[in-house]
Design an enzyme around this catalytic site. Structure first.
Site, PDB file in Angstrom:
ATOM      1  CD1 TRP A 141      19.465 -11.874  21.199  1.00 40.76           C
ATOM      2  CD2 TRP A 141      19.233 -10.423  22.890  1.00 40.76           C
ATOM      3  NE1 TRP A 141      19.840 -10.622  20.748  1.00 40.76           N
ATOM      4  CE2 TRP A 141      19.708  -9.720  21.770  1.00 40.76           C
ATOM      5  CE3 TRP A 141      19.028  -9.726  24.072  1.00 40.76           C
ATOM      6  CZ2 TRP A 141      19.950  -8.352  21.789  1.00 40.76           C
ATOM      7  CZ3 TRP A 141      19.279  -8.355  24.104  1.00 40.76           C
ATOM      8  CH2 TRP A 141      19.736  -7.685  22.965  1.00 40.76           C
ATOM      9  CG  ASP A 193      19.961 -11.737  13.564  1.00 39.21           C
ATOM     10  OD1 ASP A 193      19.127 -12.416  14.151  1.00 39.21           O
ATOM     11  OD2 ASP A 193      19.959 -10.491  13.569  1.00 39.21           O
TER      12      ASP A 193
HETATM   13  N1  DQQ Z   1      18.848  -9.301  15.811  1.00 44.46           N
HETATM   14  C1  DQQ Z   1      17.806  -8.617  15.113  1.00 44.46           C
HETATM   15  C2  DQQ Z   1      18.550  -7.525  14.438  1.00 44.46           C
HETATM   16  C3  DQQ Z   1      19.560  -7.114  15.448  1.00 44.46           C
HETATM   17  C4  DQQ Z   1      19.952  -8.416  16.050  1.00 44.46           C
HETATM   18  C5  DQQ Z   1      17.056  -9.522  14.181  1.00 44.46           C
HETATM   19  C6  DQQ Z   1      20.196  -8.350  17.533  1.00 44.46           C
HETATM   20  O1  DQQ Z   1      17.732  -6.460  14.039  1.00 44.46           O
HETATM   21  O2  DQQ Z   1      20.667  -6.456  14.877  1.00 44.46           O
HETATM   22  O3  DQQ Z   1      16.857 -10.794  14.702  1.00 44.46           O
HETATM   23  O4  DQQ Z   1      20.617  -9.596  18.045  1.00 44.46           O
END
Ligand code: DQQ
Length: 462
Positions: free
Chosen positions: A43, A19
């Site tokens: 991730w 994000d």
């Molecule tokens: N990515 C999500 C969010 C969170 C983040 C959305 C975690 O809700 O904060 O892609 O990497």
């Protein structure tokens, strides 16, 4: 050169990014933070990466802004925002995830960090957490994350995404000093189980609420009543790709009053395809958001024009079957305007098309059901990546031409239809000559290409 690594979309040098976070215009520069794993291209261990730009196009990488404070039991710094407090100090609000009971589903907290050197180094606030789940009293909220803060009159407001009774929602809070917060209400909720990364901002006299419901990004336009409930006047889909492309967008307002948005162009479509190298995730081009006829309009920012070279323009080309303009490439910008007549029902603009046409990505329009789509069925001869068709709707006024603004950048395809619908996705063609364009009539008679402009695009890292 890698066939898939974009050259004019922002990404870190290596490893995983998701994000966009804390986008903010500060002292004449655009700051873009982002969810980042510096250790791997998958991730994990969320940090906040950081980059800065003077022109929205060229970016300078800066040191990592936020690291998980392992000594305080923090394992991830999830998404959030940045604001400048009343005394001029830059502050980040983000979701802190701890270990075990402080997990993302049941125990997230909202934390703050601040910078005293103009946004390079960030210190976590000594009295974190700033908000805990207790603020909601008896109301049980799960998946509570991604604060977005703005100022209005004398108060700061914050929206945070969550899940209430298994319904995705955005919750709203207010504060005088950014430290003491009061829970106001569930601003809005929907059928989906979670809402992530809510953004709430004003455009003219309306409020816009954008959210990511674990699927295609949605928006509502309306007002906020005195009980802090969002009164919806119209709603729509911001981008028809969801996890196949554009997700978790974040936006800023700059000194020119523009509301500018980026979204994470996910790498989900790669599937098991392994040809890309040790990086994952790209940011979309910045799009300026405006409001017209109860819809959001999205315009690529005009600064991107500085990347154009080798322009070719064609006017009034009559296509009876297929037409191949004399330009090819994997980093292109195209603007094509097509007259929609009663005789023409379906056509396609194929991009990243191999000489033998075995590979091609088709942007199609069908006047019968007013659909437009990115058909990825033939995008790659590899069977490992995703090939689903992403479909949206574009309702044209009588006599309105269809204007497609298309950005191709190796594994990226972003398509804007009349600047009010968009599909942004990923494709991984494997043939070295998959770089042609072709316009074809699929159903109906001749097609008139009113104008066709194409540019090669320069790398932003040169
Ligand atoms: N990515 C999500 C969010 C969170 C983040 C959305 C975690 O809700 O904060 O892609 O990497």
């Amino acid at each position: 050169m890698n066939l898939y690594r974009p050259i004019y979309h922002f990404m870190p040098q290596r490893n995983w990014m998701n994000d966009p976070n804390g986008v903010i215009y500060y002292e004449g520069k655009y700051h873009l933070f982002y969810q980042y794993n510096p250790n791997d291209y998958h991730w994990n261990t969320m940090h906040w990466g950081h980059a800065v730009s003077e022109d929205l196009v060229h970016w300078e990488h800066l040191p990592i802004a936020l690291f998980p404070s392992n000594d305080l039991g923090e394992t991830h710094c999830f998404s959030g925002c940045a604001v400048i407090s009343d005394d001029g100090t830059p502050k980040i609000f983000y979701t802190s995830i701890g270990e075990n009971e402080r997990n993302a589903r049941d125990g997230a907290q909202q934390w703050m960090a601040e910078s005293h050197d103009g946004m390079t180094n960030w210190e976590k606030y000594k009295s974190n957490p700033v908000l805990t789940l207790d603020i909601h009293g008896d109301i049980e909220i799960k998946e509570w994350r991604d604060p977005f803060v703005w100022k209005e009159d004398d108060y700061w407001f914050m929206v945070v995404g969550g899940s209430h009774n298994k319904r995705g929602c955005a919750l709203i809070y207010k504060s005088k000093d950014l430290k003491q917060w009061e829970f106001l209400n569930i601003l809005h909720e929907g059928e989906e189980e979670i809402w992530e990364c809510p953004n709430c901002f004003k455009l003219g006299d309306k409020y816009v609420l954008v959210y990511s419901p674990n699927d295609k990004v949605k928006y509502c336009i309306g007002t906020i009543n005195s009980d802090y409930e969002f009164v919806v006047e119209s709603k729509g889909t911001l981008d028809y790709s969801g996890w196949e492309g554009f997700y978790a967008p974040n936006s800023l307002i700059d000194n020119f009053g523009r509301r500018i948005m980026w979204g994470w162009l996910t790498e989900e479509s790669r599937g098991d395809f392994k040809g890309c190298g040790e990086w994952s995730g790209v940011q979309s081009i910045p799009r300026e958001i405006s409001l017209k006829n109860h819809k959001l309009y999205m315009q690529p920012v005009k600064e991107l024009e500085m990347l154009r070279k080798n322009h070719k323009r064609y006017e009034n080309v009559c296509v009876s079957k297929g037409w191949i303009p004399e330009i090819k490439g994997r980093a292109l910008e195209i603007i094509v305007e097509i007259e929609i007549t009663d005789e023409l029902t379906e056509f396609s603009v194929d991009v990243l098309c191999s000489g033998d046409h075995k590979e091609r990505t088709s942007i199609k329009y069908n006047s019968n059901d007013e659909s437009f789509c990115v058909d990825r069925n033939k995008s790659s001869l590899s069977t490992l990546c995703h090939n689903s068709k992403l479909t949206g709707t574009i309702k044209l006024e009588k006599g309105e031409t269809l204007k497609l603004h298309i950005f191709i950048d190796h594994s990226i395809l972003e398509v804007f239809a009349n600047y009010r619908e968009s599909i942004s996705t990923r494709i991984y063609p494997i043939k070295a000559d998959s770089e042609n364009i072709m316009i074809s009539v699929l159903k109906g008679d001749n097609l008139n290409v009113k104008s066709f402009d194409v540019w090669e695009m320069t790398s932003i890292w040169e």
